[in-house]
Motif scaffolding. Sequence first.
Motif, PDB file in Angstrom:
ATOM      1  N   GLU A  58       0.949  -0.785   0.040  1.00 27.22           N
ATOM      2  CA  GLU A  58       0.227   0.228  -0.258  1.00 27.22           C
ATOM      3  C   GLU A  58       0.715   1.427  -0.215  1.00 27.22           C
ATOM      4  O   GLU A  58       0.029   2.300  -0.587  1.00 27.22           O
ATOM      5  N   ARG A  59       1.960   1.291   0.882  1.00 27.68           N
ATOM      6  CA  ARG A  59       2.920   2.660   0.728  1.00 27.68           C
ATOM      7  C   ARG A  59       3.809   2.868  -0.634  1.00 27.68           C
ATOM      8  O   ARG A  59       3.233   3.571  -0.792  1.00 27.68           O
ATOM      9  N   THR A  60       3.917   1.506  -1.169  1.00 24.88           N
ATOM     10  CA  THR A  60       4.378   1.932  -2.386  1.00 24.88           C
ATOM     11  C   THR A  60       3.487   2.358  -3.700  1.00 24.88           C
ATOM     12  O   THR A  60       3.286   3.033  -4.859  1.00 24.88           O
ATOM     13  N   ALA A  61       2.364   1.477  -3.215  1.00 26.09           N
ATOM     14  CA  ALA A  61       0.808   1.888  -4.237  1.00 26.09           C
ATOM     15  C   ALA A  61       0.315   3.466  -4.229  1.00 26.09           C
ATOM     16  O   ALA A  61       0.086   3.565  -5.211  1.00 26.09           O
ATOM     17  N   GLY A  62       0.478   3.926  -3.129  1.00 25.70           N
ATOM     18  CA  GLY A  62      -0.195   4.835  -2.958  1.00 25.70           C
ATOM     19  C   GLY A  62      -2.010   4.807  -3.004  1.00 25.70           C
ATOM     20  O   GLY A  62      -2.454   6.266  -2.618  1.00 25.70           O
ATOM     21  N   THR A  63      -2.266   3.624  -2.195  1.00 29.07           N
ATOM     22  CA  THR A  63      -3.944   3.135  -2.237  1.00 29.07           C
ATOM     23  C   THR A  63      -4.255   2.594  -0.954  1.00 29.07           C
ATOM     24  O   THR A  63      -2.640   1.596  -0.295  1.00 29.07           O
ATOM     25  N   THR A  64      -5.057   2.306  -0.512  1.00 30.89           N
ATOM     26  CA  THR A  64      -5.184   0.743  -0.063  1.00 30.89           C
ATOM     27  C   THR A  64      -5.858  -0.168  -0.062  1.00 30.89           C
ATOM     28  O   THR A  64      -7.247  -0.399  -1.098  1.00 30.89           O
ATOM     29  N   PHE A  65      -5.521  -1.112   0.260  1.00 31.00           N
ATOM     30  CA  PHE A  65      -6.198  -2.465  -0.610  1.00 31.00           C
ATOM     31  C   PHE A  65      -7.390  -2.993   0.655  1.00 31.00           C
ATOM     32  O   PHE A  65      -7.384  -3.069   1.522  1.00 31.00           O
ATOM     33  N   THR A  66      -9.083  -3.783  -0.208  1.00 24.61           N
ATOM     34  CA  THR A  66      -9.555  -4.549   0.870  1.00 24.61           C
ATOM     35  C   THR A  66      -9.829  -6.020   1.206  1.00 24.61           C
ATOM     36  O   THR A  66      -9.558  -6.706   2.069  1.00 24.61           O
ATOM     37  N   THR A  67      -8.708  -5.832  -0.777  1.00 30.52           N
ATOM     38  CA  THR A  67      -8.884  -7.711  -0.325  1.00 30.52           C
ATOM     39  C   THR A  67      -7.281  -8.314  -0.762  1.00 30.52           C
ATOM     40  O   THR A  67      -6.766  -7.958  -1.388  1.00 30.52           O
ATOM     41  N   VAL A  68      -7.345 -10.112  -0.938  1.00 31.56           N
ATOM     42  CA  VAL A  68      -6.141  -9.966  -1.647  1.00 31.56           C
ATOM     43  C   VAL A  68      -6.398 -11.593  -2.123  1.00 31.56           C
ATOM     44  O   VAL A  68      -6.448 -12.475  -1.246  1.00 31.56           O
ATOM     45  N   LEU A  69      -6.220 -11.921  -3.375  1.00 31.19           N
ATOM     46  CA  LEU A  69      -6.716 -13.310  -3.945  1.00 31.19           C
ATOM     47  C   LEU A  69      -5.073 -13.584  -4.340  1.00 31.19           C
ATOM     48  O   LEU A  69      -4.754 -13.286  -4.892  1.00 31.19           O
ATOM     49  N   LEU A  70      -4.679 -14.760  -3.346  1.00 31.08           N
ATOM     50  CA  LEU A  70      -3.679 -15.925  -3.049  1.00 31.08           C
ATOM     51  C   LEU A  70      -3.904 -17.187  -4.252  1.00 31.08           C
ATOM     52  O   LEU A  70      -4.775 -17.705  -4.450  1.00 31.08           O
ATOM     53  N   ASN A  71      -2.715 -17.161  -5.127  1.00 30.08           N
ATOM     54  CA  ASN A  71      -1.770 -18.157  -6.182  1.00 30.08           C
ATOM     55  C   ASN A  71      -0.610 -18.931  -6.056  1.00 30.08           C
ATOM     56  O   ASN A  71       0.153 -17.780  -5.621  1.00 30.08           O
ATOM     57  N   GLN A  72      -1.432 -20.384  -5.739  1.00 35.69           N
ATOM     58  CA  GLN A  72      -0.299 -20.950  -5.575  1.00 35.69           C
ATOM     59  C   GLN A  72       0.558 -21.765  -7.180  1.00 35.69           C
ATOM     60  O   GLN A  72      -0.326 -22.592  -7.005  1.00 35.69           O
ATOM     61  N   TYR A  73       1.183 -21.623  -7.620  1.00 35.69           N
ATOM     62  CA  TYR A  73       1.390 -22.371  -8.906  1.00 35.69           C
ATOM     63  C   TYR A  73       2.550 -23.324  -8.126  1.00 35.69           C
ATOM     64  O   TYR A  73       4.294 -23.070  -7.765  1.00 35.69           O
ATOM     65  N   ARG A  74       2.194 -25.095  -8.260  1.00 30.06           N
ATOM     66  CA  ARG A  74       2.877 -25.589  -7.358  1.00 30.06           C
ATOM     67  C   ARG A  74       4.326 -26.065  -8.520  1.00 30.06           C
ATOM     68  O   ARG A  74       5.529 -26.239  -7.376  1.00 30.06           O
ATOM     69  N   ASP A  75       4.070 -25.907  -9.776  1.00 31.26           N
ATOM     70  CA  ASP A  75       5.166 -26.803 -10.552  1.00 31.26           C
ATOM     71  C   ASP A  75       5.010 -25.837 -12.334  1.00 31.26           C
ATOM     72  O   ASP A  75       3.518 -24.790 -11.767  1.00 31.26           O
ATOM     73  N   GLU A  76       5.361 -26.507 -13.086  1.00 33.79           N
ATOM     74  CA  GLU A  76       5.396 -25.208 -14.089  1.00 33.79           C
ATOM     75  C   GLU A  76       4.170 -25.683 -15.361  1.00 33.79           C
ATOM     76  O   GLU A  76       4.033 -25.150 -16.210  1.00 33.79           O
ATOM     77  N   GLN A  77       3.038 -26.962 -14.467  1.00 37.16           N
ATOM     78  CA  GLN A  77       1.729 -27.135 -14.946  1.00 37.16           C
ATOM     79  C   GLN A  77       0.608 -26.459 -14.310  1.00 37.16           C
ATOM     80  O   GLN A  77      -0.153 -26.118 -15.039  1.00 37.16           O
ATOM     81  N   ASP A  78       1.005 -25.824 -13.078  1.00 35.36           N
ATOM     82  CA  ASP A  78       0.376 -25.135 -12.843  1.00 35.36           C
ATOM     83  C   ASP A  78       0.395 -24.042 -13.760  1.00 35.36           C
ATOM     84  O   ASP A  78       1.447 -22.643 -14.208  1.00 35.36           O
ATOM     85  N   SER A  79      -0.859 -22.942 -13.796  1.00 38.43           N
ATOM     86  CA  SER A  79      -0.450 -21.795 -15.025  1.00 38.43           C
ATOM     87  C   SER A  79      -2.568 -20.433 -14.859  1.00 38.43           C
ATOM     88  O   SER A  79      -3.093 -21.089 -13.748  1.00 38.43           O
ATOM     89  N   MET A  80      -2.175 -19.850 -15.448  1.00 38.83           N
ATOM     90  CA  MET A  80      -3.994 -18.759 -15.062  1.00 38.83           C
ATOM     91  C   MET A  80      -4.068 -18.495 -16.445  1.00 38.83           C
ATOM     92  O   MET A  80      -3.020 -17.663 -17.321  1.00 38.83           O
ATOM     93  N   GLY A  81      -5.387 -18.490 -16.510  1.00 39.67           N
ATOM     94  CA  GLY A  81      -5.322 -18.381 -18.686  1.00 39.67           C
ATOM     95  C   GLY A  81      -5.575 -16.679 -18.679  1.00 39.67           C
ATOM     96  O   GLY A  81      -5.984 -15.907 -17.785  1.00 39.67           O
ATOM     97  N   TRP A  82      -5.955 -16.200 -19.591  1.00 41.08           N
ATOM     98  CA  TRP A  82      -5.899 -15.248 -20.363  1.00 41.08           C
ATOM     99  C   TRP A  82      -7.476 -14.294 -19.611  1.00 41.08           C
ATOM    100  O   TRP A  82      -8.430 -14.932 -19.384  1.00 41.08           O
TER     101      TRP A  82
END
Length: 198
Positions: free
Chosen positions: A92-116
């Motif tokens: 928040e100090r870097t972004a200069g804004t306030t966030f309410t929520t965080v979505l976490l993603n764990q990519y276990r290996d090279e087969q884990d991904s996020m589509g377009w």
Amino acid sequence: MTQLPLSILPSGGEALYYSALFRAEESEAALSRLESEIQWRQEPVIMFGRAILQPRLTALYGDPTKSYRYSGLTMQPLPWTELLLDLKHRVERTAGTTFTTVLLNQYRDEQDSMGWHRDNEKELGENPQIGSLSFGEVRTFKLRRYLEPHVKVSIDLEPGSFLLMRGECQEIWEHCLPKTKRPKGLRINLTFRSIKAV
């Protein structure tokens, strides 16, 4: 001394990359704690009319009542942990804004991904700021213009790095984290956002 970010988009919003917001030892400690302390789940989402398991583990933490819905999935936030609050205040100090929520993603290996996709859900409001914090393995993050998909940008997200997307970025650009043929170890990404009342 404050690190100056690298601007990676030619036009249409901003994506500002801070390559080393966290030192190496801080990143390694955060990765270990996030892996063990977060309540990870593998949730189904609706893709092309059918439910499939996401190719990664996820978790949602944040302010109470700030649920988040995407791809037919509604997630209820768990309460902030001490570690997540520390990370939130840092970005928040870097972004200069306030966030309410965080979505976490764990990519276990090279087969884990996020589509377009675009982070343009109505509860994020117009021109949302999305702060993306990375720990663990280096992975390539790609962006392309939504209406001109041949226009592409990519960047390797390093451990301890922070990518701030803002302005018209989510309207004009979509992004992904693709699979790779090269073996990859654990990566954990935290995407901070501000959920609005709708």
